[in-house]
Design a protein around this motif. Sequence first.
Motif, PDB file in Angstrom:
ATOM      1  N   MET A   1       0.856  -1.173   0.000  1.00  0.00           N
ATOM      2  CA  MET A   1       0.000   0.000   0.000  1.00  0.00           C
ATOM      3  C   MET A   1       0.897   1.229   0.000  1.00  0.00           C
ATOM      4  O   MET A   1       1.898   1.270   0.705  1.00  0.00           O
ATOM      5  N   HIS A   2       0.539   2.228  -0.762  1.00  0.00           N
ATOM      6  CA  HIS A   2       1.305   3.474  -0.823  1.00  0.00           C
ATOM      7  C   HIS A   2       1.144   4.248   0.487  1.00  0.00           C
ATOM      8  O   HIS A   2       0.093   4.187   1.138  1.00  0.00           O
ATOM      9  N   ALA A   3       2.179   4.960   0.871  1.00  0.00           N
ATOM     10  CA  ALA A   3       2.164   5.710   2.132  1.00  0.00           C
ATOM     11  C   ALA A   3       0.958   6.639   2.229  1.00  0.00           C
ATOM     12  O   ALA A   3       0.333   6.751   3.284  1.00  0.00           O
ATOM     13  N   LEU A   4       0.614   7.294   1.121  1.00  0.00           N
ATOM     14  CA  LEU A   4      -0.511   8.226   1.184  1.00  0.00           C
ATOM     15  C   LEU A   4      -1.855   7.495   1.238  1.00  0.00           C
ATOM     16  O   LEU A   4      -2.821   8.046   1.758  1.00  0.00           O
ATOM     17  N   ASP A   5      -1.913   6.266   0.736  1.00  0.00           N
ATOM     18  CA  ASP A   5      -3.129   5.466   0.913  1.00  0.00           C
ATOM     19  C   ASP A   5      -3.331   5.160   2.393  1.00  0.00           C
ATOM     20  O   ASP A   5      -4.447   5.198   2.899  1.00  0.00           O
ATOM     21  N   VAL A   6      -2.248   4.857   3.077  1.00  0.00           N
ATOM     22  CA  VAL A   6      -2.317   4.582   4.508  1.00  0.00           C
ATOM     23  C   VAL A   6      -2.796   5.830   5.246  1.00  0.00           C
ATOM     24  O   VAL A   6      -3.678   5.761   6.108  1.00  0.00           O
ATOM     25  N   LEU A   7      -2.240   6.980   4.889  1.00  0.00           N
ATOM     26  CA  LEU A   7      -2.573   8.227   5.573  1.00  0.00           C
ATOM     27  C   LEU A   7      -3.903   8.824   5.117  1.00  0.00           C
ATOM     28  O   LEU A   7      -4.398   9.770   5.731  1.00  0.00           O
ATOM     29  N   GLY A   8      -4.474   8.278   4.056  1.00  0.00           N
ATOM     30  CA  GLY A   8      -5.735   8.803   3.540  1.00  0.00           C
ATOM     31  C   GLY A   8      -6.923   8.526   4.440  1.00  0.00           C
ATOM     32  O   GLY A   8      -7.956   9.171   4.310  1.00  0.00           O
ATOM     33  N   ASP A   9      -6.786   7.599   5.337  1.00  0.00           N
ATOM     34  CA  ASP A   9      -7.889   7.245   6.222  1.00  0.00           C
ATOM     35  C   ASP A   9      -7.828   8.094   7.496  1.00  0.00           C
ATOM     36  O   ASP A   9      -6.800   8.116   8.176  1.00  0.00           O
ATOM     37  N   PRO A  10      -8.915   8.771   7.848  1.00  0.00           N
ATOM     38  CA  PRO A  10      -8.895   9.639   9.036  1.00  0.00           C
ATOM     39  C   PRO A  10      -8.649   8.892  10.348  1.00  0.00           C
ATOM     40  O   PRO A  10      -8.057   9.447  11.270  1.00  0.00           O
ATOM     41  N   VAL A  11      -9.086   7.640  10.437  1.00  0.00           N
ATOM     42  CA  VAL A  11      -8.849   6.867  11.656  1.00  0.00           C
ATOM     43  C   VAL A  11      -7.356   6.616  11.821  1.00  0.00           C
ATOM     44  O   VAL A  11      -6.791   6.805  12.906  1.00  0.00           O
ATOM     45  N   ARG A  12      -6.689   6.213  10.743  1.00  0.00           N
ATOM     46  CA  ARG A  12      -5.252   5.954  10.839  1.00  0.00           C
ATOM     47  C   ARG A  12      -4.473   7.242  11.105  1.00  0.00           C
ATOM     48  O   ARG A  12      -3.501   7.235  11.869  1.00  0.00           O
ATOM     49  N   ARG A  13      -4.902   8.339  10.498  1.00  0.00           N
ATOM     50  CA  ARG A  13      -4.231   9.619  10.795  1.00  0.00           C
ATOM     51  C   ARG A  13      -4.380   9.965  12.271  1.00  0.00           C
ATOM     52  O   ARG A  13      -3.436  10.414  12.914  1.00  0.00           O
ATOM     53  N   ARG A  14      -5.555   9.750  12.828  1.00  0.00           N
ATOM     54  CA  ARG A  14      -5.783  10.060  14.246  1.00  0.00           C
ATOM     55  C   ARG A  14      -4.938   9.166  15.141  1.00  0.00           C
ATOM     56  O   ARG A  14      -4.373   9.627  16.135  1.00  0.00           O
ATOM     57  N   ILE A  15      -4.833   7.897  14.794  1.00  0.00           N
ATOM     58  CA  ILE A  15      -3.983   7.000  15.579  1.00  0.00           C
ATOM     59  C   ILE A  15      -2.550   7.516  15.569  1.00  0.00           C
ATOM     60  O   ILE A  15      -1.888   7.577  16.612  1.00  0.00           O
ATOM     61  N   LEU A  16      -2.062   7.917  14.399  1.00  0.00           N
ATOM     62  CA  LEU A  16      -0.693   8.445  14.325  1.00  0.00           C
ATOM     63  C   LEU A  16      -0.547   9.734  15.129  1.00  0.00           C
ATOM     64  O   LEU A  16       0.487   9.963  15.749  1.00  0.00           O
ATOM     65  N   GLU A  17      -1.575  10.572  15.127  1.00  0.00           N
ATOM     66  CA  GLU A  17      -1.528  11.789  15.952  1.00  0.00           C
ATOM     67  C   GLU A  17      -1.377  11.420  17.426  1.00  0.00           C
ATOM     68  O   GLU A  17      -0.606  12.047  18.155  1.00  0.00           O
TER      69      GLU A  17
END
Length: 119
Positions: A1-17
């Motif tokens: 999966m491309h890095a931006l595909d991973v970051l495209g999901d708001p749940v995953r972005r929130r987890i990273l935050e």
Amino acid sequence: MHALDVLGDPVRRRILELLAAGEEAAGRLGAVIQEEFGISQPAVSQHLRVLRENGFATVRPEGTRRMYAVDPAGVAAANAWLSPFERFWRGPLAALDTELARGRLERRRDGRAEPRVEE
């Protein structure tokens, strides 16, 4: 999966935050994400798995808990992809910094107080 595909999901972005503040237990991450997004614990686990498998998060056992942290490799991959585009925002941000500095200088010259920034 491309890095931006991973970051495209708001749940995953929130987890990273949440992980950006430091290592966190899977249970706590799950509780926060379930509360904020209204998704199930298995769905949170799937998002954590995607982050792990794509190099954005690491996990280590600590007794019965699983501790998650940001994996710099995934962030570096996203940054590498975005870096050719920095020229589109670097100039405008530098111009904004110049204008802010100019405003501070003018306020000092006029004897006006600096506006307070609440933190």
